[in-house]
Enzyme design. Structure first.
Site, PDB file in Angstrom:
ATOM      1  N   ASN A 449       0.718  -0.970   0.135  1.00 24.60           N
ATOM      2  CA  ASN A 449      -0.075   0.042  -0.061  1.00 24.60           C
ATOM      3  C   ASN A 449       0.906   1.226  -0.047  1.00 24.60           C
ATOM      4  OD1 ASN A 449      -2.577   1.427   0.436  1.00 24.60           O
ATOM      5  ND2 ASN A 449      -1.262   2.118   2.367  1.00 24.60           N
ATOM      6  N   GLU A 450       0.769   2.154  -0.970  1.00 24.04           N
ATOM      7  CA  GLU A 450       1.255   3.346  -1.032  1.00 24.04           C
ATOM      8  C   GLU A 450       2.686   3.605  -0.999  1.00 24.04           C
ATOM      9  OE1 GLU A 450      -2.757   5.749   0.203  1.00 24.04           O
ATOM     10  OE2 GLU A 450      -0.817   5.940   1.453  1.00 24.04           O
ATOM     11  N   ILE A 451       3.546   2.622  -1.242  1.00 26.92           N
ATOM     12  CA  ILE A 451       5.247   2.726  -1.053  1.00 26.92           C
ATOM     13  C   ILE A 451       5.632   3.365  -2.324  1.00 26.92           C
ATOM     14  CG2 ILE A 451       7.348   1.418  -0.529  1.00 26.92           C
ATOM     15  CD1 ILE A 451       5.934  -0.510   1.136  1.00 26.92           C
ATOM     16  N   SER A 497      -0.136  -0.211  -4.682  1.00 23.88           N
ATOM     17  CA  SER A 497      -1.467   0.554  -4.916  1.00 23.88           C
ATOM     18  C   SER A 497      -1.141   1.805  -4.243  1.00 23.88           C
ATOM     19  CB  SER A 497      -2.370  -0.215  -4.174  1.00 23.88           C
ATOM     20  OG  SER A 497      -3.875   0.388  -4.432  1.00 23.88           O
ATOM     21  N   HIS A 515      -5.027   6.289  -5.675  1.00 24.37           N
ATOM     22  CA  HIS A 515      -5.625   6.881  -4.547  1.00 24.37           C
ATOM     23  C   HIS A 515      -5.789   8.369  -4.660  1.00 24.37           C
ATOM     24  CE1 HIS A 515      -3.790   3.256  -2.085  1.00 24.37           C
ATOM     25  NE2 HIS A 515      -4.345   2.785  -3.220  1.00 24.37           N
TER      26      HIS A 515
END
Length: 846
Positions: A449-451, A497, A515
């Site tokens: 997630n979001e890295i 993501s 996102h």
């Protein structure tokens, strides 16, 4: 204790008697009973529950107060910085010791654990997400055996390592020492901007003693080779661990019929045997709303010397899956195609339903997933900062037809890339991929997630050594794909993501998923959602407070004087959360008159905002093929972005969700040029004949104008079927005293209804409505008929700690009576129900 030991001894001897009759069949004996625990170095032992954790055990023994109540959390941080010991004893018979292989299997140890059997160390564990299997045959003894586990503090374990480094791996959500990136443990337990910090230790999954002789089945995978309406070509891949070289027979059954069989020669160690078979006229599994969810259960039987020594069953569904990424005029598509049908992902992001995951019962899982399905969701993203969920979660998703976007458990941090860490993650991934790969509901594996976006956009690239990015590539571009190449090629892998798979900026709206957080973090207006044109929107959201009944569970009356009291702030984890909610609220509404009204208006504010985003993302289908808002649920009582609170109570957002995620949606939209378009969105693969009714009404319920038209709704897309300027549509009507009621009917039945107001609520000429009710008993509840003399905006029903209204926060329109149901397990008369029922409309909040 004497009674307990008697039960254990009897159960072991009963199992042994069975073994004596059946020969060398594998036996599993639960070791999840009889545990006790203590703080390391202390004398007092207390009763422990397994599965569980030290926090829940301390609570059960009344050594701590409710961790969620008021601001107790801050006084309990010592627990995560303390070492703990767990211990149990169990009896082993001489007959059991004669078996060739005896293993202890820990399905989950949280996290740093030294395990001792009869004072001999048999395991040093360091990963919450792995299964640990240890050969203990030569360590066991006849009679009583003692199993002890020493848990080391996950925080203290890492601090010395961090001191040796000249950099700090980012852990932006850790609400304390930034140790989480180094530990393979649920990240959210270190704190998040919607969750508390409770750094747990304990035996969080079952413990079993596994006894076997010649061979056992390690795993059963049902691999789908080719699928059509006429035939399913399948393979049962049976992984067998053999103690010696031996002849064996394998059978695969479905519905008590043998569908495949094979004679094999097993070698010592791990053997993989593939048995091909076919099913004629297979029953195809579909996502909810597109078909049924038939499931097949296959059983593999392993026999040695004509005796069954082990068997294992797995359930699966048959369906085709494609993540379609094709170039088009907007970039590259990102759509899930199931059985040839493009599926728009209508859903939300799922977080663990409790900060202490062992408290999530099967009943809780079923209640929450049923709620999400009832709200017309067909997809959930299991977010990478939580846990790989329990098998039962995925079983429910299979049964309900809910698609699962499955993250690996990495979120908002950079991670080490040393050999030991990577090998630990490799085994974690293998364990969980093998455990979950038979579930038809899971449609994608996602690395983190979001890295990827954080590295580029959160300042990490500029301040961290270059090798940190190299470590990222090792883990998410090489290691996880390697695991999937070996253990599950049936699903796509997406490295992060959001991501564009290195084809563009990770936040690109041309490729991959997005996102979007400019609404909320950057204070952009809700209408900014309508300027976004992603290929798949996998996160966006807005906060609200839970309802008063939930707030009461963690506050005193004194705490509820304001949303700014210390206790209310302790349950608002975003540093600007209250400020942002108030800022957005005052754009649309006046200042609410009191605490309870603020909670109510915050929920309407959240629901209206997400409605704008969700309807836009659906209107631009098929350019965009997903809307997963943040977030579905909560892990404690808190102000958050959730649609349901910790107790599963629906916020206004969830009631709105049921409407804006309807499979066929009517959606009015006014663009910046003042043009009114009426869109219809259909997720059906078939053309539908419908009637659209557009009524311009004033706030007293008078119909000022009405348009009716027959439609042929095109499949799998959003399209405008009516266009007119707002001024032409109003035709002189006062935009502060009128609204549009849009209805879509199929076969004479209203399948979607939407109201569009031309001005913010604070500018409408709303008068106080006189709402009347008629209440009649029904099975398990009551039916309520509503009527009003003027518009009752966002009518809110409350007054009960238990029960569910079939609709809530709805607009009650004059001359259009509404009936809803209240379902409850509580016994009460109609008069009692009437006395408890509270009814408010939005004007009552000011």
């Amino acid at each position: 204790m004497k009674i307990f030991w008697l039960i254990v001894v009897l159960s072991v001897f009963m199992i042994e008697n069975i073994d004596a009759q059946t020969g060398a069949a594998k036996t599993e004996i639960s070791l999840s009973s009889g545990w006790k625990f203590r703080e390391a170095g202390k004398e007092e032992w207390l009763a422990a529950t397994v599965p569980g954790c030290v926090h829940t055990d301390l609570l059960a023994n009344k050594k701590i107060e409710d961790p969620f109540y008021r601001d107790n959390e801050k006084n309990l941080q010592w627990i995560g910085k303390t070492d703990w010991e767990y211990q149990t004893s169990f009896n082993i018979s001489a007959e059991t010791l004669k078996r060739q292989n005896i293993e202890i299997v820990f399905q989950g140890l949280d996290t740093y654990a030294n395990v001792f059997l009869n004072d001999k160390e048999i395991l040093s564990a360091d990963n919450m997400f792995r299964t640990w299997r240890i050969d203990v045959k030569n360590t066991l003894k006849q009679g009583e055996n003692t199993l002890k586990i020493k848990f080391r503090s996950p925080i203290n374990e890492i601090l010395p390592l961090m001191k040796k480094l000249d950099y700090e791996l980012p852990a932006v959500n850790d609400q304390g020492e930034k140790t989480s990136p180094y530990t393979r443990k649920a990240p959210y337990q270190f704190g998040w901007d919607w969750g508390p910090r409770f750094v747990t230790s304990g035996i969080w999954k079952p413990v079993n003693l596994v006894v076997w002789d010649n061979a056992r089945i390690e795993d059963l995978q049902i691999r789908q080779n080719k699928l059509s309406k006429e035939n399913a070509d399948l393979s049962a891949v049976v992984e067998i661990v053999s103690a010696t070289e031996t002849e064996a027979a394998i059978e695969v059954e479905n519905d008590k019929k043998v569908v495949a069989a094979k004679q094999v020669k097993l070698t010592k160690g791990v053997n993989k045997v593939s048995l091909d078979f076919a099913i004629v006229n297979p029953k195809i599994w579909f996502p909810v709303g597109l078909g049924e969810q038939p499931l097949y259960t296959f059983k593999a039987k392993l026999s040695v010397n004509k005796e069954t020594v082990d068997e294992q069953s797995k359930r699966t569904g048959l369906r085709t899956l494609e993540l379609r990424q094709k170039p088009d005029e907007h970039g590259i598509s990102f759509e899930f195609v199931i059985n040839g049908i493009p599926v728009f992902g209508r859903g939300a992001n799922w977080i663990p339903a409790d900060i202490f995951p062992t408290r999530i019962t099967k009943e809780k899982y079923k209640e929450l997933l049923t709620s999400l399905k009832d709200a017309n969701m067909n997809m959930l993203r299991v977010w990478g900062g939580g846990i790989y969920e329990d098998d039962y979660y995925y079983d429910l998703a299979d049964e309900m037809g809910i698609l699962v976007w499955q993250d690996f458990m990495f979120a908002c941090s950079m991670y080490p890339g040393d050999k030991n860490f990577l090998e630990n993650v490799r085994q974690e991934a293998i364990d969980n991929v093998k455990r979950l790969r038979n579930h038809p509901s899971i449609v994608i594996w996602v690395g983190n997630n979001e890295i990827e976006t954080a590295w580029l956009h959160w300042g990490w690239k500029e301040r961290l050594p270059n090798h940190i990015w190299d470590d990222y590539l090792k883990l998410f571009v090489r290691l996880l794909p390697e695991v999937l190449d070996e253990y599950d090629t049936s699903r796509p892998y997406w490295q992060s993501s959001p991501s564009s798979n290195f084809q563009d900026n990770p936040d690109s709206q041309r490729i991959g998923d997005v996102h979007y957080w400019q609404v909320w973090h950057a204070e952009k207006p809700y209408k900014e959602y309508e300027k976004q044109f992603p290929r798949f929107m996998s996160e966006y959201g807005f906060q609200s407070f839970p309802e008063l009944e939930t707030v009461k569970t963690y506050t005193t009356e004194e705490d509820r004087k304001s949303i700014e009291t210390p206790v209310m702030l302790a349950h608002q984890r975003h540093p600007r959360g209250n400020q942002l909610v108030r800022e957005y609220m005052l754009r649309e509404y006046n200042q609410p008159k009191d605490f309870e009204s603020f909670l109510y208006v915050s929920q309407v504010l959240q629901a209206e905002g997400i409605k704008i985003g969700a309807e836009h993302f659906r209107r631009i289908m098929p350019r965009n093929m997903g809307s997963l808002y943040w977030q579905a649920n909560d892990c404690w009582q808190v102000a958050s972005w959730s649609g349901m609170d910790y107790f599963g109570r629906w916020k206004a957002l969830m009631y709105y969700t049921k409407k804006f995620y309807a499979p066929v949606l009517i959606s009015p939209h006014v663009d910046d040029s003042g043009n009114l378009n009426i869109y219809v969105v259909s997720d059906s693969p078939e053309t539908k004949q419908a009637q659209m009714v557009l009524s311009l009404m004033d706030l007293s319920g008078k119909t000022l104008s009405k348009k009716e038209m027959d439609l042929s709704i095109e499949p799998l897309k959003g399209k405008s079927y009516f266009n007119q300027t707002v001024s032409e549509f109003l035709n002189g009507a006062d935009d502060k005293n009128s609204f549009l009621l849009a209805e879509l009917k199929v076969g004479g039945k209203t399948v979607s209804q939407n109201e569009y107001f031309f001005k913010p609520f604070k500018e409408l000429n709303v008068s106080r409505p006189n709402v009347k009710t008629e209440i009649s008993p029904i099975a398990n509840g009551f039916k309520i008929a509503f009527s009003t003399d003027s518009l009752a905006k966002s009518l809110y029903l409350s007054g009960f700690t238990e029960g569910f209204f079939s609709d809530n926060y709805f607009n009650l329109i004059p001359n259009r009576n509404i009936e809803i149901e209240f379902r409850t397990k509580q016994k009460m008369t109609a008069d009692e129900f009437r006395q408890k029922l509270r009814i408010r409309s939005l004007i009552d909040a000011f």
